[in-house]
Scaffold this motif. Structure first.
Motif, PDB file in Angstrom:
ATOM      1  N   ALA A 676      -0.502  -3.284 -12.247  1.00  0.00           N
ATOM      2  CA  ALA A 676      -1.059  -3.635 -10.354  1.00  0.00           C
ATOM      3  C   ALA A 676       0.277  -3.508 -10.253  1.00  0.00           C
ATOM      4  O   ALA A 676      -0.017  -3.116  -9.232  1.00  0.00           O
ATOM      5  N   ARG A 677       1.225  -4.661 -10.368  1.00  0.00           N
ATOM      6  CA  ARG A 677       1.572  -5.349  -9.834  1.00  0.00           C
ATOM      7  C   ARG A 677       2.846  -3.963  -9.494  1.00  0.00           C
ATOM      8  O   ARG A 677       3.467  -3.868  -8.134  1.00  0.00           O
ATOM      9  N   ASP A 678       3.268  -2.984 -11.286  1.00  0.00           N
ATOM     10  CA  ASP A 678       3.940  -2.275 -10.733  1.00  0.00           C
ATOM     11  C   ASP A 678       3.513  -1.254  -9.739  1.00  0.00           C
ATOM     12  O   ASP A 678       4.694   0.367  -8.826  1.00  0.00           O
ATOM     13  N   LEU A 679       2.312  -0.791  -9.954  1.00  0.00           N
ATOM     14  CA  LEU A 679       1.371  -0.095  -9.537  1.00  0.00           C
ATOM     15  C   LEU A 679       1.682   0.039  -7.492  1.00  0.00           C
ATOM     16  O   LEU A 679       2.002   0.899  -6.703  1.00  0.00           O
ATOM     17  N   LEU A 680       1.531  -1.177  -6.981  1.00  0.00           N
ATOM     18  CA  LEU A 680       1.414  -1.463  -5.525  1.00  0.00           C
ATOM     19  C   LEU A 680       3.476  -1.200  -5.675  1.00  0.00           C
ATOM     20  O   LEU A 680       3.486  -0.797  -4.002  1.00  0.00           O
ATOM     21  N   LYS A 681       4.281  -1.444  -6.349  1.00  0.00           N
ATOM     22  CA  LYS A 681       5.701  -1.005  -6.421  1.00  0.00           C
ATOM     23  C   LYS A 681       5.282   0.308  -6.172  1.00  0.00           C
ATOM     24  O   LYS A 681       6.520   0.824  -4.650  1.00  0.00           O
ATOM     25  N   MET A 682       4.994   0.745  -6.888  1.00  0.00           N
ATOM     26  CA  MET A 682       5.068   2.081  -7.006  1.00  0.00           C
ATOM     27  C   MET A 682       5.096   2.750  -5.184  1.00  0.00           C
ATOM     28  O   MET A 682       5.072   4.124  -5.117  1.00  0.00           O
ATOM     29  N   VAL A 683       3.687   2.469  -5.089  1.00  0.00           N
ATOM     30  CA  VAL A 683       3.019   2.961  -3.683  1.00  0.00           C
ATOM     31  C   VAL A 683       3.377   2.572  -2.526  1.00  0.00           C
ATOM     32  O   VAL A 683       3.288   2.728  -0.955  1.00  0.00           O
ATOM     33  N   GLY A 684       4.462   1.855  -2.189  1.00  0.00           N
ATOM     34  CA  GLY A 684       5.824   0.930  -1.694  1.00  0.00           C
ATOM     35  C   GLY A 684       5.144  -0.331  -0.603  1.00  0.00           C
ATOM     36  O   GLY A 684       5.441  -0.213  -0.059  1.00  0.00           O
ATOM     37  N   LEU A 685       4.075  -1.436  -1.145  1.00  0.00           N
ATOM     38  CA  LEU A 685       3.330  -1.889  -0.891  1.00  0.00           C
ATOM     39  C   LEU A 685       4.428  -3.418  -1.685  1.00  0.00           C
ATOM     40  O   LEU A 685       4.558  -3.008  -3.288  1.00  0.00           O
ATOM     41  N   ASP A 686       4.229  -4.721  -1.652  1.00  0.00           N
ATOM     42  CA  ASP A 686       5.126  -5.672  -1.910  1.00  0.00           C
ATOM     43  C   ASP A 686       4.376  -6.383  -2.920  1.00  0.00           C
ATOM     44  O   ASP A 686       2.811  -6.168  -2.934  1.00  0.00           O
ATOM     45  N   ALA A 687       4.452  -6.555  -4.407  1.00  0.00           N
ATOM     46  CA  ALA A 687       3.755  -7.026  -5.038  1.00  0.00           C
ATOM     47  C   ALA A 687       2.381  -8.624  -5.021  1.00  0.00           C
ATOM     48  O   ALA A 687       1.680  -8.965  -5.155  1.00  0.00           O
ATOM     49  N   GLY A 688       4.089  -9.676  -3.802  1.00  0.00           N
ATOM     50  CA  GLY A 688       2.793 -10.107  -3.009  1.00  0.00           C
ATOM     51  C   GLY A 688       1.255  -9.873  -2.336  1.00  0.00           C
ATOM     52  O   GLY A 688       0.143 -10.523  -2.513  1.00  0.00           O
ATOM     53  N   ALA A 689       0.911  -8.789  -2.231  1.00  0.00           N
ATOM     54  CA  ALA A 689      -0.579  -8.239  -2.587  1.00  0.00           C
ATOM     55  C   ALA A 689      -1.392  -8.372  -2.857  1.00  0.00           C
ATOM     56  O   ALA A 689      -2.581  -8.247  -2.644  1.00  0.00           O
ATOM     57  N   LEU A 690      -1.140  -8.571  -3.921  1.00  0.00           N
ATOM     58  CA  LEU A 690      -2.332  -8.770  -4.958  1.00  0.00           C
ATOM     59  C   LEU A 690      -2.836  -9.909  -4.874  1.00  0.00           C
ATOM     60  O   LEU A 690      -4.307  -9.631  -5.268  1.00  0.00           O
ATOM     61  N   GLU A 691      -1.998 -10.688  -4.132  1.00  0.00           N
ATOM     62  CA  GLU A 691      -2.836 -12.453  -4.222  1.00  0.00           C
ATOM     63  C   GLU A 691      -3.619 -12.215  -2.145  1.00  0.00           C
ATOM     64  O   GLU A 691      -4.325 -12.988  -2.001  1.00  0.00           O
ATOM     65  N   ARG A 692      -3.944 -10.628  -1.775  1.00  0.00           N
ATOM     66  CA  ARG A 692      -4.290 -10.476  -0.467  1.00  0.00           C
ATOM     67  C   ARG A 692      -5.490  -9.988  -0.199  1.00  0.00           C
ATOM     68  O   ARG A 692      -6.028  -9.588  -1.400  1.00  0.00           O
ATOM     69  N   TYR A 693      -6.441 -10.222   0.395  1.00  0.00           N
ATOM     70  CA  TYR A 693      -7.825  -9.545   0.057  1.00  0.00           C
ATOM     71  C   TYR A 693      -7.461  -8.604   1.745  1.00  0.00           C
ATOM     72  O   TYR A 693      -6.884  -8.108   2.303  1.00  0.00           O
ATOM     73  N   PRO A 694      -8.722  -6.891   1.806  1.00  0.00           N
ATOM     74  CA  PRO A 694      -8.187  -5.853   2.169  1.00  0.00           C
ATOM     75  C   PRO A 694      -8.096  -6.191   3.788  1.00  0.00           C
ATOM     76  O   PRO A 694      -6.866  -5.100   4.276  1.00  0.00           O
ATOM     77  N   HIS A 695      -8.854  -7.221   4.285  1.00  0.00           N
ATOM     78  CA  HIS A 695      -8.154  -7.276   5.609  1.00  0.00           C
ATOM     79  C   HIS A 695      -7.324  -7.831   6.362  1.00  0.00           C
ATOM     80  O   HIS A 695      -6.947  -7.375   7.390  1.00  0.00           O
ATOM     81  N   GLU A 696      -6.379  -8.017   4.987  1.00  0.00           N
ATOM     82  CA  GLU A 696      -5.323  -8.390   5.911  1.00  0.00           C
ATOM     83  C   GLU A 696      -4.198  -7.351   5.732  1.00  0.00           C
ATOM     84  O   GLU A 696      -3.237  -7.744   6.683  1.00  0.00           O
ATOM     85  N   PHE A 697      -3.913  -6.323   5.753  1.00  0.00           N
ATOM     86  CA  PHE A 697      -3.680  -5.141   5.670  1.00  0.00           C
ATOM     87  C   PHE A 697      -4.148  -3.850   6.276  1.00  0.00           C
ATOM     88  O   PHE A 697      -5.490  -3.740   6.983  1.00  0.00           O
ATOM     89  N   SER A 698      -3.281  -2.903   7.109  1.00  0.00           N
ATOM     90  CA  SER A 698      -3.344  -1.779   8.017  1.00  0.00           C
ATOM     91  C   SER A 698      -4.010  -0.892   7.326  1.00  0.00           C
ATOM     92  O   SER A 698      -4.251  -0.401   6.461  1.00  0.00           O
ATOM     93  N   GLY A 699      -4.639   0.259   8.079  1.00  0.00           N
ATOM     94  CA  GLY A 699      -5.380   1.536   7.313  1.00  0.00           C
ATOM     95  C   GLY A 699      -4.464   2.030   6.346  1.00  0.00           C
ATOM     96  O   GLY A 699      -4.889   2.325   5.433  1.00  0.00           O
ATOM     97  N   GLY A 700      -2.923   2.190   6.991  1.00  0.00           N
ATOM     98  CA  GLY A 700      -2.567   2.782   6.208  1.00  0.00           C
ATOM     99  C   GLY A 700      -2.237   2.516   4.880  1.00  0.00           C
ATOM    100  O   GLY A 700      -2.318   3.038   3.297  1.00  0.00           O
ATOM    101  N   GLN A 701      -1.538   1.341   4.875  1.00  0.00           N
ATOM    102  CA  GLN A 701      -1.541  -0.101   3.541  1.00  0.00           C
ATOM    103  C   GLN A 701      -2.658   0.052   2.640  1.00  0.00           C
ATOM    104  O   GLN A 701      -2.565   0.229   1.597  1.00  0.00           O
ATOM    105  N   ARG A 702      -3.650  -0.314   3.225  1.00  0.00           N
ATOM    106  CA  ARG A 702      -5.657   0.073   2.647  1.00  0.00           C
ATOM    107  C   ARG A 702      -5.487   1.399   1.295  1.00  0.00           C
ATOM    108  O   ARG A 702      -6.030   1.703   0.709  1.00  0.00           O
TER     109      ARG A 702
END
Length: 809
Positions: A676-702
């Motif tokens: 999951a951490r590698d996939l987040l980097k692949m789609v252009g998101l920081d690995a720290g997103a693993l510990e965050r909830y969906p409401h903390e992201f914009s529509g494009g990030q979601r």
């Protein structure tokens, strides 16, 4: 947070009651069974007996303290037992439906046919009075409402996209119910549980009053039976009787007078002789502390002129909708207007009171909302909602209102208006609901119309019809229109003036032709460059002609019951659908809303069952599989859902959302989270997103998170159902580039469902056009755009925003 004094007082009283029940015996050690010197000792005679004694000389206050422990214990334990019984029954009934639902609901209804108090008396009498029999009896009569509530919530939640995503990733039914559904039913269940505790205390008190309580315990019911508490309560109630209550409840007939007075205070009569126009001057709206920037709207100034359409353009978060809501007096409580004014007919709208706003809205200022399904009342007929506009302002008789509603339905081009005005919102298509919203907004012929993204969710042909309708009505009525959008194709079709917002500030404004032909600001140039082109890029033929997916003879018909007096309504979502997707190919499936393209996507994913047909991946026919065999094949084909907000479970962290699928497939959790951490980097998101909830992201990030979830199981095929339709053009361009890059790097095949032919042109190798459940044309993209054969395909291409010739201004 508690916002009202009554809420704070209620919480304080509740905490005091629980504290007294739990810790009262330690602070007040008198035993309720101990007899003091003499019976009927009056209150406050002795400090140690503050409420006096009963007929046997026992301390009444001690009885209340110890009785509170018993009554609260019975209430909370019986409620907990009822939840343990009712929640699983309701969850299974709602999730599985069909015969399981029928059987469990008939079982539940059996208990509800018997009055709960009578059933509790019978059960306690049979089991012999004791604290255990009382708890069991109260729990047994209390669980049916829990089951029915949970069933209703689960019926609603099981169709949510994040639940369907869990099904697609191969998770078991038990896992889905426990992790995806039940946590999202907590809010209504907790509210019901609080009411059940009070009801259980009342039941226990009633049983004890009748002599069916535990003889070894003192409870509030026992004390009621003794008579002292009854006398005390009756005395307190009698003192609070209000003989004037009926007089105060009389209907207040002075409201029109108050309205006139309020209007006079706000700046004079409502009807002005000056021509209608709006001028926004230096408007600044502050966001709450901790927001990403200090101001949602930062010094905006713009004018709305009669007979002109001003398009306010920008990405999500640019402040365009906040500006529109300020114009309508609909700003949320969390924001504050710190400066500026909005002048309308000689008055500052920011200084009006509620009475003046009620007179202005609808009559002088009107708004069309983005999503008509949520803006329309689902329990009212369309005609009644139109007529309500006149009723709210005291205009016309009931018969005249009905006639006017029918006239409005005809004016906005609703088909079969006599039927439409009698229909409910869910019985109309998206375009019909939007037309109904426009009719309501224009019912009182307002001077100013605010349209907030009214065409975002519509297909190209319906979008073209709505834009043409708004333009014609605006010209015929000489209205000033503020049109909120992020689609420059729409702007090209409808705008007279364009205002471009970024981070709450105006970065460019001017006539539409000037902004399009000679944009000055870099942000405007970037937005225009991000609009997908109708010119398909050159694509090399695929070397591998092997089929990744083959769909043969797919049929699906939805049947809606017509009741006793009408025939059942049958809708063919798919009729003889045939297509294949080659390895490494992207096939686009396009068409209007209701054409069946999303149903085909769900048939391919086995989210709904086909009536007939075959869906073959390699040598495996998915339509023949069920249970564990189907879950074992699901990793081969994954889905990206349309709504990036609804497709992610709001109660689960991003890491779990992505890793759940591989874990369900047997992957070690540590390996799944590393993936999951590698996939987040692949789609252009920081690995720290693993510990965050969906409401903390914009529509494009979601949406990027949704793509990462789809890739977590290393699928061969991706089904993208309107995956970019809800995104801004710049974010849309980023996601499209990401999908193209991932497809090339991972060798994926893709089925892209879209109503936007501009998106299909940029990413699809071939396009299949659907109309009323039938594929009417299927060609390579360049050939389809250059030489469409079917009339419906030509109609779709002609309706693309920005491609139609604008009528002269």
């Amino acid at each position: 947070m508690l916002r009202s004094p009554s809420g704070v007082i209620g919480l304080i009283i509740l905490l005091l009651a629980i504290s007294v029940a739990l810790f009262g015996p330690m602070l007040f050690p008198n035993s309720p069974w101990r007899m003091v010197q003499r019976p009927f000792l009056p209150p406050f005679t002795l400090a140690t007996v503050p409420l006096g004694t009963d007929a046997l000389g026992r301390d009444v206050f001690a009885g209340m303290i110890f009785g509170a422990r018993v009554s609260l214990l019975v209430g909370m334990v019986s409620t907990l037992v009822a939840l343990v019984v009712g929640v699983p029954i309701g969850a299974m009934a709602g999730y599985f439906g069909g015969r399981v639902d029928d059987a469990l609901m008939r079982f539940t209804e059996f208990f509800q046919t018997i009055p709960s108090f009578a059933l509790a008396i019978v059960l306690v009498a049979i089991l012999q009075p004791s604290i255990y029999s009382i708890v069991a009896s109260i729990a047994l009569v209390s669980w049916p409402p829990v089951a029915r509530l949970v069933r209703g919530e689960v019926l609603s939640l099981r169709t949510r996209e994040y639940v369907q995503a869990a099904v697609v990733t191969g998770q078991s039914n038990t896992w889905i119910i426990l992790r995806e559904i039940l946590p999202n039913t907590l809010s209504p269940v907790i509210v019901l549980a609080s009411l059940m505790v009070a009801t259980a205390i009342l039941l226990e008190s009633s049983l004890a009053f009748l002599g069916l309580g535990d003889p070894n315990l003192i409870s509030w019911g026992y004390m009621v039976g003794a008579g002292r508490t009854v006398s005390l309560v009756d005395h307190r109630v009698s003192r609070r009787r209000d003989p004037d209550l009926g007089a105060r409840a009389q209907f207040d007939r002075r409201r029109p007078q108050r309205r006139a007075q309020s209007a006079a205070v706000a700046g004079g009569p409502l009807i002005m002789t000056a021509p209608p126009a709006v001028s926004v001057k230096n408007l600044r709206i502050a966001l709450p502390k901790g927001a990403e920037r200090p101001f949602a709207v930062d010094g905006i100034s713009l004018d709305l002129r009669p007979g002109k359409i001003v398009c306010v353009v920008g990405e999500s978060g640019s402040g365009k909708s906040m500006c529109a809501h300020a114009l309508m007096g609909l700003l949320p409580d969390t924001v504050t207007v710190t400066s500026g004014e909005i002048q309308f007919e000689g008055r500052d709208l920011l200084k009006l009171d509620d009475e003046c706003w009620r007179d202005l809205r609808g009559r002088r200022l009107a708004m069309i909302f983005q999503e008509p399904m949520t803006a329309l009342n689902p329990l009212m007929r369309i005609g009644d909602q139109m007529a309500e506009m006149f009723e709210a302002h005291g205009l016309l008789t009931p018969r005249e209102r009905r006639a006017k509603a029918l006239s409005l339905a005809r004016e906005v081009g609703l088909p079969d208006p006599e039927r439409i005005v009698r229909a409910y919102p869910h019985q109309l298509s998206g375009g019909q609901r939007q037309r109904a919203m426009i009719a309501m907004a224009l019912a009182l012929e307002p001077a100013v119309l605010v349209a907030d993204e009214p065409t975002t969710a519509l297909d190209v042909t319906t979008q073209a019809q709505i834009l043409k309708l708004i333009r014609n009505l605006q010209r015929n009525r000489n209205m000033a229109v503020m049109f909120i959008t992020h689609d420059f194709g729409v702007v090209a079709d409808i705008a007279d003036q364009v205002v471009v917002l970024r981070h709450g500030k105006v970065v460019e404004e001017g006539p539409a032709s000037a902004v399009f032909n000679a944009p000055q600001h870099d942000y405007t140039k970037a937005l225009l460059a991000a609009v997908p082109s109708m010119d398909p890029p050159a694509r090399s033929p695929l070397d591998d002609q092997a089929k990744a997916v083959e769909v043969i003879g797919l049929d699906k018909t939805y049947v809606t019951s017509g009741g006793w007096f009408r025939e059942d309504r049958r809708v063919d979502a798919a009729r003889g659908v045939n297509f294949n997707i080659l390895k490494g190919e992207t096939l686009g499936l396009v068409g209007e809303s209701g054409s069946g393209k999303s149903s085909v996507a769900r048939l391919v994913m086995r989210l709904i069952e086909a009536d007939r047909g075959t869906v073959r991946i390699g040598e495996t026919d998915l339509t023949k599989l069920a249970g564990k065999a189907l879950r074992a094949e699901r990793p081969r084909i994954q889905m990206i859902f349309q709504d990036p907000f609804a497709s992610l479970n709001p109660r689960r962290k991003v890491g779990h959302i992505i890793a759940d699928g591989p874990i369900a497939a047997g992957t070690d959790p540590k390996v799944a989270f590393d993936r999951a951490r590698d996939l987040l980097k692949m789609v252009g998101l920081d690995a720290g997103a693993l510990e965050r909830y969906p409401h903390e992201f914009s529509g494009g990030q979601r949406q990027r998170i949704g793509i990462a979830r789809a890739l977590a199981l290393e699928p061969e095929i991706i089904v993208a159902d309107e995956a970019v339709s809800a995104l801004d053009v710049s974010v849309q361009a980023q996601v499209l580039r990401l999908l193209e890059d991932l497809k090339a790097r991972l060798g994926l095949s893709m089925l892209l469902i879209t109503h936007d032919l501009r998106v299909a042109a940029q990413i699809c190798d071939r396009i299949a056009v659907m109309q009323r459940g039938v594929i009417v044309e299927l060609k390579p993209t360049a050939q389809l755009f250059a030489a469409p054969e079917h009339a419906y395909t030509r109609e779709l291409l002609a309706a693309v925003p920005g491609q139609r010739e604008r009528a002269p201004a």
